[in-house]
Design an enzyme around this catalytic site. Structure first.
Site, PDB file in Angstrom:
ATOM      1  N   HIS A  17       0.694  -1.482  -0.053  1.00  0.00           N
ATOM      2  CA  HIS A  17       0.070   0.393   0.096  1.00  0.00           C
ATOM      3  C   HIS A  17       1.176   1.217  -0.192  1.00  0.00           C
ATOM      4  CE1 HIS A  17       0.331   0.907   4.509  1.00  0.00           C
ATOM      5  NE2 HIS A  17      -0.154  -0.584   4.206  1.00  0.00           N
ATOM      6  N   HIS A  20       3.917   1.308   2.319  1.00  0.00           N
ATOM      7  CA  HIS A  20       5.068   1.353   1.737  1.00  0.00           C
ATOM      8  C   HIS A  20       5.618   1.432   0.119  1.00  0.00           C
ATOM      9  CE1 HIS A  20       2.326  -2.829   2.632  1.00  0.00           C
ATOM     10  NE2 HIS A  20       3.216  -2.971   3.955  1.00  0.00           N
ATOM     11  N   CYS A 125       2.727  -9.332  20.448  1.00  0.00           N
ATOM     12  CA  CYS A 125       1.558  -8.905  19.562  1.00  0.00           C
ATOM     13  C   CYS A 125       2.175  -9.883  18.254  1.00  0.00           C
ATOM     14  CB  CYS A 125       1.406  -6.985  19.442  1.00  0.00           C
ATOM     15  SG  CYS A 125       0.859  -6.900  17.400  1.00  0.00           S
ATOM     16  N   CYS A 128       3.105  -7.871  15.529  1.00  0.00           N
ATOM     17  CA  CYS A 128       4.223  -6.731  15.454  1.00  0.00           C
ATOM     18  C   CYS A 128       5.304  -7.422  15.459  1.00  0.00           C
ATOM     19  CB  CYS A 128       3.987  -5.555  16.303  1.00  0.00           C
ATOM     20  SG  CYS A 128       3.024  -4.530  16.686  1.00  0.00           S
ATOM     21  N   CYS A 143      -3.223  -4.521  21.714  1.00  0.00           N
ATOM     22  CA  CYS A 143      -1.858  -3.637  20.888  1.00  0.00           C
ATOM     23  C   CYS A 143      -2.094  -2.488  20.221  1.00  0.00           C
ATOM     24  CB  CYS A 143      -1.567  -4.562  19.670  1.00  0.00           C
ATOM     25  SG  CYS A 143      -0.241  -3.196  18.384  1.00  0.00           S
ATOM     26  N   HIS A 146      -2.408  -2.376  16.323  1.00  0.00           N
ATOM     27  CA  HIS A 146      -2.743  -3.161  15.674  1.00  0.00           C
ATOM     28  C   HIS A 146      -4.403  -3.372  16.095  1.00  0.00           C
ATOM     29  CE1 HIS A 146       0.775  -4.496  13.682  1.00  0.00           C
ATOM     30  NE2 HIS A 146       0.387  -4.405  12.680  1.00  0.00           N
ATOM     31  N   LYS A 300      -3.818   6.054  11.023  1.00  0.00           N
ATOM     32  CA  LYS A 300      -2.283   5.863  10.043  1.00  0.00           C
ATOM     33  C   LYS A 300      -3.418   4.485   8.987  1.00  0.00           C
ATOM     34  CE  LYS A 300       1.299   1.454   9.782  1.00  0.00           C
ATOM     35  NZ  LYS A 300       1.350   0.267  10.631  1.00  0.00           N
ATOM     36  N   LYS A 303      -3.986  -2.173   6.267  1.00  0.00           N
ATOM     37  CA  LYS A 303      -4.478  -3.340   5.349  1.00  0.00           C
ATOM     38  C   LYS A 303      -5.664  -3.575   6.601  1.00  0.00           C
ATOM     39  CE  LYS A 303      -5.438  -6.494   2.464  1.00  0.00           C
ATOM     40  NZ  LYS A 303      -5.716  -6.850   1.198  1.00  0.00           N
TER      41      LYS A 303
END
Ligand code: MSP
Length: 510
Positions: A17, A20, A125, A128, A143, A146, A300, A303
């Site tokens: 995405h 990245h 996690c 992570c 987390c 996430h 943030k 996905k």
């Protein structure tokens, strides 16, 4: 001089995405600019293929982890040419050569006395792939990145004696204020160290998808240790028969997102010290690209949060340069910032189409119209040269500190200056009076040179547009020493179609 720049290696269990793409674009700007300065550049990116998340995803799909990574890694590999990213190698941590070197270096760390066996208990996690200290957890053992529940883990494993590097790391930060950039991230890393370091888990016993611990094959290395080493291992096998390690190690810049600061600014230098290897010169920590949701809150992009802006789609509609420009101009590199389709539309039209696009098309069109495309052999206007010539030095100074947005802002001053020059000198008025022909010659020669200089300066951000313009000028040279106004560099120009067409496809207009 050697210039070695890296991106983090991307987890293959998600689709690529914009987040990245962002780090890869940042690294590409540095790599391209340093090549323009004649540096010996190596630019590495790649994929991080081990660890629990991949093993779990493969299990869910009923395929082997290797099959999963072989299917997903090419998506990241394919992203690079689509972004016009000029990486020199693409490392995959499932490469046998990487694995062998990981075993070698971690074996050396053990021989040097920095590894011991112990029992691990903690909150983990799986996304992570990280154990969270109390301070790093959200409410009720969740987390904070996430937004999922952490898992209580307990197992026998090998530890890396990170705490033994407390003094060495403190000394590193005291002696090298530019080890981590920008400053607020340096302070964050130093504060983490000052809080007191605990030893970290180096291996996992109940996982098979990873690099086998050579002295105890019932274990695999914890994915972060395997992953961090990519920066070092890749140099050993990127070019068959030519070990590049001595030529490029230590890295000049590791570019990373702020989410992985601890690993790169604390674990990584300690690991290198433990292995007796030189430390990278700089770790540059950039912020997050955030997306606004319907209620105006910023998140943030990820996905798992389902708010991903697809870089492939942006490229298909508006071209690679537009995406590169937008990401690096909109969000100051080193800080968080929101991206949006409305923001994209505003900069595409206002800056790429109206400022740069117009400058390009009208400059070329005027030379064709008033001089049949032949560039007058006049000296460029010294007043304009005095304003444009210092830009190259300033851009280089800013990029030495990886200040990618500030450098782009600086280069853009030149685009704006040239547009003002067109308005001030009004070539269409000069063209009406034969007595002003010499003046028109100077104005046209200055504009063509200005355009050439800007295309050289902007090449790292806009490689495609820069290449097209320099092609139309018959002056393809990119070296930065040429980024100053000179007489006689361009003899003849061709017209170009608008490089940033004002398409009705701009999202906000739909
Ligand atoms: N595999 C690890 C890194 C190992 S490096 C030895 C990892 N991978 S990741 O795919 O989850 O993220 C890698 C990087 O992508 C982040 O550090 C950051 O550079 C970039 N980004 C991912 N999402 C991002 C945004 N929303 N915004 C900007 N960059 C972010 O962590």
């Amino acid at each position: 001089m050697a210039f070695y720049v890296t991106t983090p290696i991307y987890y293959v269990n998600a689709a690529p995405h914009l987040g990245h793409a962002y780090t890869a674009l940042g690294a590409d700007v540095l790599a391209r600019h340093m090549r323009q300065r004649g540096e010996d550049v190596f630019f590495l990116t790649g994929t991080d293929e081990h660890g629990e998340p991949v093993a779990l995803a493969a299990e869910r799909e009923g395929i082997t982890p290797q099959a999963l990574v072989d299917r997903n890694a090419p998506r990241f590999q394919a992203l690079m040419p689509r972004l016009n990213v000029s990486n020199d190698f693409f490392v995959r941590t499932s490469d046998p050569e990487h694995k062998r070197r990981v075993q070698e270096v971690l074996g050396r760390i053990r021989e040097n006395g920095h590894v011991y066996k112990g029992k691990y208990e903690g909150w983990y996690c799986p996304r992570c792939a990280d154990f969270k200290t109390d301070a790093e957890q959200g409410p009720d053992h969740t987390c904070p990145i996430h937004l999922i529940e952490l898992i209580r883990e307990e197992e026998e494993n090998y530890f890396f004696a990170l705490s033994a590097f407390q003094d060495d790391l403190e000394r590193l930060y005291a002696e090298r204020p530019d080890f981590v950039l920008p400053r607020h991230r340096f302070n964050e890393a130093r504060a983490f160290i000052a809080g007191g370091l605990q030893d970290v888990s180096l291996s996992r016993a109940n996982l098979t998808w990873g690099v086998t611990v050579p002295w105890d094959p019932a274990h695999v290395f914890y994915v972060w240790f395997d992953a961090l080493l990519n920066y070092y291992t890749a140099l050993g096998y990127a070019r068959e028969g030519d070990d590049l390690t001595d030529r490029f190690w230590p890295a000049t810049y590791h570019l990373i997102g702020k989410d992985i600061l601890k690993f790169h600014t604390v674990f990584w230098p300690a690991m290198l010290m433990a292995a007796g290897l030189p430390l990278p010169k700089h770790v540059f920590v950039h912020g997050f690209l955030l997306m606004r949701d319907a209620s105006g809150d910023e998140h943030k992009m990820s996905k798992s949060l389902g708010n991903v802006l697809d870089p492939f789609q942006v490229i298909d509609e508006f071209g690679t340069d537009a995406l590169r420009y937008y990401c690096l101009r909109e969000v100051s590199f080193g800080h968080d910032g929101a991206v949006s389709t409305a923001g994209f539309a505003a900069r595409y039209e206002g800056e790429l189409a109206n400022e740069l696009g117009n400058l390009i098309t009208r400059t070329l069109a005027m030379v064709v119209r008033y001089r049949d495309g032949d560039v007058p052999a006049a000296q460029p206007d010294p007043v304009l040269a005095a304003e444009l010539d210092p830009l190259a030095v300033e851009v280089a100074r800013l990029l030495d500190g990886a200040e990618l947005s500030a450098a782009l802002d600086t280069a853009w001053l030149g685009v704006r200056r040239l547009n003002r020059y067109v308005e001030e000198r009004a070539p269409w008025v000069l063209a009406k009076d034969a007595a002003l022909s010499e003046e028109l010659d100077v104005v046209l020669a200055s504009l063509v040179e200005g355009l050439r200089v800007m295309s050289v300066l902007l090449h790292p951000w806009l490689p495609e547009t820069s290449g097209r313009v320099l092609g139309a000028l018959g002056a393809p040279e990119l070296d930065l020493t040429g980024a100053r106004l000179q007489a006689g560099r361009v003899a003849h120009v061709e017209r170009l179609s608008p490089p940033f067409p004002k398409a009705d496809a701009v999202p906000a207009r739909r």
